[in-house]
Design a protein around this motif. Structure first.
Motif, mmCIF file in Angstrom:
data_model
loop_
_atom_site.group_PDB
_atom_site.id
_atom_site.type_symbol
_atom_site.label_atom_id
_atom_site.label_comp_id
_atom_site.label_asym_id
_atom_site.label_seq_id
_atom_site.Cartn_x
_atom_site.Cartn_y
_atom_site.Cartn_z
ATOM 1 N N GLU A 11 -12.337 12.388 1.372
ATOM 2 C CA GLU A 11 -11.186 13.133 0.851
ATOM 3 C C GLU A 11 -9.895 12.664 1.495
ATOM 4 O O GLU A 11 -8.856 12.497 0.829
ATOM 5 C CB GLU A 11 -11.385 14.633 1.057
ATOM 6 N N GLU A 12 -9.948 12.450 2.815
ATOM 7 C CA GLU A 12 -8.746 11.964 3.517
ATOM 8 C C GLU A 12 -8.360 10.581 3.016
ATOM 9 O O GLU A 12 -7.172 10.272 2.822
ATOM 10 C CB GLU A 12 -8.985 11.940 5.024
ATOM 11 N N ASP A 13 -9.380 9.749 2.839
ATOM 12 C CA ASP A 13 -9.102 8.404 2.337
ATOM 13 C C ASP A 13 -8.454 8.466 0.949
ATOM 14 O O ASP A 13 -7.486 7.740 0.647
ATOM 15 C CB ASP A 13 -10.383 7.564 2.265
ATOM 16 N N GLU A 14 -8.959 9.324 0.085
ATOM 17 C CA GLU A 14 -8.407 9.466 -1.253
ATOM 18 C C GLU A 14 -6.974 10.006 -1.188
ATOM 19 O O GLU A 14 -6.078 9.557 -1.930
ATOM 20 C CB GLU A 14 -9.275 10.413 -2.102
ATOM 21 N N ARG A 15 -6.719 10.962 -0.304
ATOM 22 C CA ARG A 15 -5.384 11.517 -0.151
ATOM 23 C C ARG A 15 -4.413 10.441 0.322
ATOM 24 O O ARG A 15 -3.269 10.334 -0.185
ATOM 25 C CB ARG A 15 -5.412 12.661 0.845
ATOM 26 N N ARG A 16 -4.825 9.635 1.235
ATOM 27 C CA ARG A 16 -3.982 8.554 1.745
ATOM 28 C C ARG A 16 -3.678 7.549 0.642
ATOM 29 O O ARG A 16 -2.543 7.029 0.508
ATOM 30 C CB ARG A 16 -4.663 7.844 2.912
ATOM 31 N N LYS A 17 -4.663 7.239 -0.167
ATOM 32 C CA LYS A 17 -4.453 6.315 -1.255
ATOM 33 C C LYS A 17 -3.463 6.892 -2.259
ATOM 34 O O LYS A 17 -2.618 6.176 -2.801
ATOM 35 C CB LYS A 17 -5.786 6.017 -1.971
ATOM 36 N N ARG A 18 -3.558 8.170 -2.518
ATOM 37 C CA ARG A 18 -2.634 8.805 -3.445
ATOM 38 C C ARG A 18 -1.213 8.803 -2.899
ATOM 39 O O ARG A 18 -0.247 8.643 -3.637
ATOM 40 C CB ARG A 18 -3.057 10.240 -3.708
ATOM 41 N N GLU A 19 -1.148 9.034 -1.617
ATOM 42 C CA GLU A 19 0.196 9.069 -1.008
ATOM 43 C C GLU A 19 0.837 7.681 -1.012
ATOM 44 O O GLU A 19 2.046 7.566 -1.051
ATOM 45 C CB GLU A 19 0.089 9.575 0.424
ATOM 46 N N ARG A 20 0.153 6.664 -1.012
ATOM 47 C CA ARG A 20 0.697 5.316 -1.008
ATOM 48 C C ARG A 20 1.162 4.984 -2.350
ATOM 49 O O ARG A 20 1.928 4.788 -3.048
ATOM 50 C CB ARG A 20 -0.329 4.302 -0.634
#
Length: 156
Positions: free
Chosen positions: A147-156
């Protein structure tokens, strides 16, 4: 022989008198020995003095002597039979007691085995629960990481 039957008396002297002989047995079934014992002084004081009735007997009354000997033999046989029956009863009681003890031991052993099996089952359940918890925690960590990885990808 009579002295040997009396057993150990320690330092005392073994004195065989008619009373001690008559206490051991009512008759010897040998007329010579019976007459010898009858002639010994002090025989009339023996508790089982059986010659008193025979003193006035004549040689013609030999049948009464034989009947008396037969009665004595029967008495002795009955006593031996009673002793044997008592011994058999005691043996049966001992066997029953041994069997009861063996049954109790077997029951105790079965109870111990059941308790051990129960504790082993509980330990196995605890191990399974711990494994599941660890697997769930690992899965949760993976999920959080994803989930954190997905959130980081979205934020980029």
């Amino acid at each position: 022989k009579e002295r040997a039957k009396m057993g150990n008396t320690g330092n005392k002297r073994k004195i065989v008198n008619p009373a001690t002989i008559m206490d051991k047995s009512d008759t010897f079934f040998v007329p010579k020995i019976e007459n010898l014992v009858e002639g010994l002084p002090g025989t009339e004081f023996a508790p089982s003095y059986i010659f008193r009735a025979n003193r006035s007997a004549t040689p013609a009354s030999n049948q009464s002597n034989q009947a008396w000997a037969q009665e004595a033999k029967l008495r002795q046989q009955k006593q031996q039979q009673k002793k044997q029956e008592k011994a058999q009863e005691r043996a049966l009681e001992r066997a029953n007691e041994r069997q009861e003890k063996a049954d109790e031991r077997a029951q105790e052993k079965a109870e111990k085995i059941a308790k051990l099996a129960e504790t082993k089952a509980k330990q196995e359940q605890e191990r399974v629960l711990k494994r599941k918890r660890k697997e769930e925690e690992a899965a949760d960590k993976r999920r959080l990481k994803e989930e954190e990885d997905e959130r980081r990808k979205r934020e980029r």
